[in-house]
Design a protein around this motif. Structure first.
Motif, mmCIF file in Angstrom:
data_model
loop_
_atom_site.group_PDB
_atom_site.id
_atom_site.type_symbol
_atom_site.label_atom_id
_atom_site.label_comp_id
_atom_site.label_asym_id
_atom_site.label_seq_id
_atom_site.Cartn_x
_atom_site.Cartn_y
_atom_site.Cartn_z
ATOM 1 N N ALA A 287 -22.934 -24.042 -7.350
ATOM 2 C CA ALA A 287 -23.266 -25.366 -6.831
ATOM 3 C C ALA A 287 -23.545 -25.310 -5.335
ATOM 4 O O ALA A 287 -24.489 -25.940 -4.834
ATOM 5 N N ASN A 288 -22.730 -24.521 -4.596
ATOM 6 C CA ASN A 288 -22.943 -24.393 -3.157
ATOM 7 C C ASN A 288 -24.273 -23.717 -2.853
ATOM 8 O O ASN A 288 -24.995 -24.114 -1.932
ATOM 9 N N ALA A 289 -24.573 -22.663 -3.630
ATOM 10 C CA ALA A 289 -25.849 -21.970 -3.426
ATOM 11 C C ALA A 289 -27.013 -22.911 -3.690
ATOM 12 O O ALA A 289 -28.010 -22.924 -2.960
ATOM 13 N N GLN A 290 -26.864 -23.704 -4.757
ATOM 14 C CA GLN A 290 -27.927 -24.654 -5.087
ATOM 15 C C GLN A 290 -28.061 -25.705 -3.991
ATOM 16 O O GLN A 290 -29.176 -26.054 -3.581
ATOM 17 N N ALA A 291 -26.917 -26.212 -3.510
ATOM 18 C CA ALA A 291 -26.959 -27.212 -2.446
ATOM 19 C C ALA A 291 -27.556 -26.630 -1.169
ATOM 20 O O ALA A 291 -28.364 -27.280 -0.494
ATOM 21 N N GLU A 292 -27.147 -25.390 -0.847
ATOM 22 C CA GLU A 292 -27.702 -24.736 0.340
ATOM 23 C C GLU A 292 -29.205 -24.580 0.213
ATOM 24 O O GLU A 292 -29.962 -24.800 1.163
ATOM 25 N N GLN A 293 -29.649 -24.183 -0.997
ATOM 26 C CA GLN A 293 -31.076 -24.006 -1.215
ATOM 27 C C GLN A 293 -31.814 -25.332 -1.079
ATOM 28 O O GLN A 293 -32.884 -25.402 -0.461
ATOM 29 N N GLU A 294 -31.236 -26.389 -1.655
ATOM 30 C CA GLU A 294 -31.893 -27.690 -1.562
ATOM 31 C C GLU A 294 -31.974 -28.158 -0.116
ATOM 32 O O GLU A 294 -32.998 -28.705 0.307
ATOM 33 N N LEU A 295 -30.892 -27.942 0.644
ATOM 34 C CA LEU A 295 -30.920 -28.318 2.054
ATOM 35 C C LEU A 295 -31.933 -27.480 2.825
ATOM 36 O O LEU A 295 -32.648 -27.987 3.696
ATOM 37 N N ARG A 296 -31.986 -26.176 2.484
ATOM 38 C CA ARG A 296 -32.930 -25.298 3.162
ATOM 39 C C ARG A 296 -34.370 -25.720 2.862
ATOM 40 O O ARG A 296 -35.214 -25.785 3.756
ATOM 41 N N VAL A 297 -34.619 -26.030 1.576
ATOM 42 C CA VAL A 297 -35.970 -26.470 1.187
ATOM 43 C C VAL A 297 -36.320 -27.774 1.882
ATOM 44 O O VAL A 297 -37.442 -27.960 2.378
ATOM 45 N N LEU A 298 -35.336 -28.709 1.932
ATOM 46 C CA LEU A 298 -35.585 -29.988 2.593
ATOM 47 C C LEU A 298 -35.897 -29.785 4.068
ATOM 48 O O LEU A 298 -36.842 -30.380 4.603
ATOM 49 N N ALA A 299 -35.097 -28.922 4.716
ATOM 50 C CA ALA A 299 -35.326 -28.662 6.141
ATOM 51 C C ALA A 299 -36.689 -28.009 6.367
ATOM 52 O O ALA A 299 -37.423 -28.382 7.297
ATOM 53 N N GLU A 300 -37.028 -27.039 5.511
ATOM 54 C CA GLU A 300 -38.325 -26.377 5.661
ATOM 55 C C GLU A 300 -39.472 -27.344 5.393
ATOM 56 O O GLU A 300 -40.509 -27.305 6.064
ATOM 57 N N THR A 301 -39.278 -28.224 4.394
ATOM 58 C CA THR A 301 -40.311 -29.213 4.103
ATOM 59 C C THR A 301 -40.495 -30.162 5.271
ATOM 60 O O THR A 301 -41.628 -30.479 5.670
ATOM 61 N N GLN A 302 -39.373 -30.635 5.829
ATOM 62 C CA GLN A 302 -39.456 -31.548 6.971
ATOM 63 C C GLN A 302 -40.128 -30.869 8.160
ATOM 64 O O GLN A 302 -40.919 -31.486 8.875
ATOM 65 N N GLU A 303 -39.809 -29.593 8.368
ATOM 66 C CA GLU A 303 -40.430 -28.864 9.472
ATOM 67 C C GLU A 303 -41.935 -28.709 9.235
ATOM 68 O O GLU A 303 -42.739 -28.853 10.160
ATOM 69 N N ALA A 304 -42.297 -28.414 7.982
ATOM 70 C CA ALA A 304 -43.718 -28.293 7.655
ATOM 71 C C ALA A 304 -44.440 -29.618 7.885
ATOM 72 O O ALA A 304 -45.538 -29.654 8.452
ATOM 73 N N LEU A 305 -43.826 -30.705 7.448
ATOM 74 C CA LEU A 305 -44.450 -32.017 7.633
ATOM 75 C C LEU A 305 -44.522 -32.391 9.113
ATOM 76 O O LEU A 305 -45.470 -33.044 9.546
ATOM 77 N N ARG A 306 -43.516 -31.971 9.866
ATOM 78 C CA ARG A 306 -43.564 -32.232 11.305
ATOM 79 C C ARG A 306 -44.745 -31.511 11.949
ATOM 80 O O ARG A 306 -45.450 -32.078 12.797
ATOM 81 N N ARG A 307 -44.967 -30.262 11.513
ATOM 82 C CA ARG A 307 -46.104 -29.527 12.052
ATOM 83 C C ARG A 307 -47.425 -30.210 11.682
ATOM 84 O O ARG A 307 -48.341 -30.303 12.506
ATOM 85 N N LEU A 308 -47.511 -30.694 10.432
ATOM 86 C CA LEU A 308 -48.735 -31.378 10.014
ATOM 87 C C LEU A 308 -48.922 -32.670 10.788
ATOM 88 O O LEU A 308 -50.040 -32.995 11.218
ATOM 89 N N ALA A 309 -47.829 -33.432 10.959
ATOM 90 C CA ALA A 309 -47.927 -34.698 11.700
ATOM 91 C C ALA A 309 -48.357 -34.450 13.140
ATOM 92 O O ALA A 309 -49.122 -35.231 13.715
ATOM 93 N N LEU A 310 -47.866 -33.357 13.728
ATOM 94 C CA LEU A 310 -48.247 -33.027 15.104
ATOM 95 C C LEU A 310 -49.735 -32.713 15.188
ATOM 96 O O LEU A 310 -50.423 -33.144 16.131
ATOM 97 N N LEU A 311 -50.249 -31.978 14.199
ATOM 98 C CA LEU A 311 -51.683 -31.694 14.182
ATOM 99 C C LEU A 311 -52.499 -32.980 14.113
ATOM 100 O O LEU A 311 -53.491 -33.153 14.825
#
Length: 669
Positions: A287-311
């Motif tokens: 469960a922790n690994a899954q939660a960590e992965q979901e948080l990591r994916v969310l953070a990476e997604t938000q970072e990707a969207l931030r880069r797109l929004a900046l462009l």
């Protein structure tokens, strides 16, 4: 050793030990009676007795050794050593008490020893489980990928129970129209090659996996039932003879199933409990690994969207945004390729961006043609919904994609303003994409659609502003031309006629002063009209270009103006007009508001852009918010896709730097 390895119940073993004691008495009685005939010394009989008791103790444990020894010693004492006894009632009573006492002592010692052994084994098992869990937890704490955690769980479980093969499966999200399935997330042993991570197992009736997932209870299977099941071929290949399956519970949810197999006849009794205990504790790590992965994916997604929004906020060209979107999608979801395709109103499709694998059919910016009728592009265009290809090698017309190295792909529709705008597809060259790819991409695709819509809106806004500026400049040119070719020429002709009439009147001796005054006033009006038309749009700019127009501004300025123009040839007309009005407005401000004593103007073309710098030594403190002049210049330059930077600290003069792309005018048309 405290007891033998017999599978008999403990009470039966106690009864058997009583019989063994009686048999021992009978055997040694017979030996003692026949020993004198062979002249065997008593010492030899004693040594043999001790040896036999030791052998029984080693073979059967203390439970058998004590009654056997008691019976042998009594027989030796009564019939091997004088005085010899008679077997009367008292003798049998002593014999019975001795054997019974020995059995009781042996049983107690055996039970105590067994409890001690079981306690030691339990401690060892607990220590092994804790060590295994500690290693798994260390992986989770270190931020390991879920696949590494799940594989570690399978590996540690195999070591704990002595399994030859183990694998962990996760219940797949239900997909409309598809049967229920599980996905392998970690494996150990021979099964790793045949059931690698991300393998999908379709659940069918009679399968151990299906039974455990539906009932939530542990189950085992062996023999013919195992070999004849849906995975019978794999079982035969691996030589597995028995399996145990345990549900993996993450909270109240049946998250998946863990399966262990052995090449032995079967697992020992109680193996289910050991697996369950370990998995219950390991489920927390899962469960922790899954939660960590979901948080990591969310953070990476938000970072990707931030880069797109900046462009998008920077106002870059849509094709740059499209390329960035495609790169982000490949980074998050695929390992082969990612493509952004737009559906045109005439039913065709255009490839806007490609990242990853390529081929002769991949031409970015060109029509996307020759795609299979049952492939992603056609399926998404028809339905407006997600589509999937599990293996291009089995898809009619999919050979060119297989030649790229692609095996599977998922296509997600992009809806913009309620219309199917296009599709973004991600492909894998390593096998079938995970079942949750669509669900994971759905959130990202919605945000991508917003990014695409924003990029389009931003591009359309820039184009609209550029068209408005271009239309205004064209109107200025037309007014300047009309004034120059129309009213101005007629006024000049009228002034010449008045001058001619005045000369004729002078020759006749008539009063001609009033006509001369009117002609002079008319020439003044013509000069004012020239100045006005020059302000509307300088003819020198249209005729001779930016260099001559800026020098003309410098000559007319009451301040000393240094002008350095490093431009070869003519620039696009909107760029020249924009640069001209920036210099004109800044010279006016330097005279009227800044109290400057000198102005420097520099213009240079580098890297496809015109860089314009205007600097005065006035009082500074210029602020676009306090007037429309600077704000209008900023809007004009940004409408051309350029930048307008103002630096005006109090008492240190004012500097304006503009950068205008030379392609902006073409793009705006």
């Amino acid at each position: 050793m405290y007891r033998n390895r017999s599978s008999l119940p403990f009470p039966a073993e106690i009864g058997l030990s009583v019989v063994a004691g009686a048999a021992s008495f009978a055997i040694w009685t017979a030996l003692c009676l026949v020993a004198p005939r062979f002249h065997l010394p008593a010492v030899a009989l004693g040594v043999a007795l001790l040896g036999s008791v030791l052998a029984v103790a080693r073979a059967g444990g203390i439970l058998y050794a004590l009654p056997v020894g008691a019976g042998a010693v009594l027989a030796y004492d009564w019939f091997g050593l004088p005085p010899f006894r008679e077997l009367d009632n008292n003798a049998f009573m002593v014999l019975g008490l001795s054997i019974t006492t020995a059995v009781i002592v042996g049983a107690v010692a055996t039970a105590a020893g067994q409890r001690l052994v079981e306690s030691d084994q339990a401690h060892i098992a607990l220590a092994q489980e804790q060590a295994a869990l500690r290693r798994v937890a260390t992986l989770v704490a270190g931020g390991a990928q879920p696949a590494a955690v799940f594989t570690a769980v399978a590996d540690e479980l195999a070591g704990l129970i002595g399994a030859d093969a183990t694998f962990v499966t996760r219940r797949a999200e239900p997909v409309t129209g598809e049967s229920e399935s599980v996905t392998v997330v970690g494996s150990y042993g021979g099964v790793t090659a045949d059931l690698p991570v991300a393998s999908r197992i379709e659940l069918k009736p009679g399968m151990l996996l299906s039974q455990v997932l539906h009932t939530g209870e542990a189950a085992r299977m062996s023999g013919a039932a195992l070999r004849n099941g849906p995975l019978g071929a794999l079982v035969e290949k691996l030589g597995v003879r028995a399996t145990i399956a345990i549900p993996v519970m993450v909270g109240p949810r049946r998250w998946g199933v863990v399966v262990a197999g052995t090449a032995k006849e079967d697992f020992p009794a109680g193996t289910e409990a050991r697996i369950r205990d370990f998995i219950e504790l390991a489920a927390l790590a899962i469960a922790n690994a899954q939660a960590e992965q979901e948080l990591r994916v969310l953070a990476e997604t938000q970072e990707a969207l931030r880069r797109l929004a900046l462009l998008i906020a920077q106002g870059v060209a849509p094709e740059v945004v499209f390329a960035a979107v495609t790169k982000e999608v490949l980074r998050h979801f695929g390992n082969g390729t990612a493509r952004l395709i737009r559906y045109e109103l005439d039913g065709t499709a255009t490839l806007l961006a490609n990242e990853g694998t390529t081929g002769p059919h991949v031409q970015v910016g060109q029509a996307w043609q020759g795609y299979p009728a049952t492939g992603l592009t056609a399926a998404v265009q028809r339905s407006g919904q997600t589509a999937r290809v599990d293996d291009y090698r089995n898809l009619p017309g999919g050979d060119k994609y297989a030649a790229e190295g692609l095996i599977s792909a998922v296509g997600m529709p992009i809806h913009v303003n309620g219309r199917l705008w296009g599709m973004i597809a991600v492909g894998s060259g390593e096998g079938r994409l995970p079942d949750d790819t669509e669900a994971r991409m759905a959130v990202f695709t919605e945000l991508v659609a917003t990014a695409v819509a924003d990029a389009q809106s931003h591009a359309e806004l820039i184009s609209s502003r550029a068209r408005i500026v271009a239309a205004a400049d064209e109107a200025r040119r037309r007014i300047e031309r009309d004034l120059h070719d129309g009213a101005q020429q007629r006024l000049v002709a009228l002034a010449l006629r008045l001058r001619s009439a005045a000369m004729d009147a002078q020759q006749r001796g008539d009063d001609h002063r009033e006509m001369n005054e009117v002609a002079a006033d008319l020439l003044g009006v013509i000069d004012e009209l020239r100045e006005l038309s020059r302000g509307i749009h300088p003819a020198v700019l249209s005729d001779s270009g930016l260099r001559s127009a800026l020098r003309a501004l410098g000559r007319r300025s009451p301040l000393p103006v240094g002008i350095e123009v490093r431009v070869d040839g003519r620039l696009p007309q909107p760029v020249e007009v924009g640069a001209y009005y920036v210099v004109s407005e800044m010279l006016t401000n330097a005279v009227k508001h800044a109290g400057a004593s000198a102005v420097q103007v520099d213009a240079e073309v580098t890297d496809g852009s015109l860089t314009l710098r205007v600097c005065d030594d006035g009082v500074g403190s210029a602020d676009p918010a306090r007037g429309t002049g600077l704000l209008g210049l900023k809007d004009r330059i940004e409408a051309l896709g350029g930048t307008f930077d103002l630096h005006s600290p109090a008492g240190e003069g004012t500097t304006v730097i503009c950068r205008i792309p030379l392609t902006s005018s073409d793009d705006s048309r």
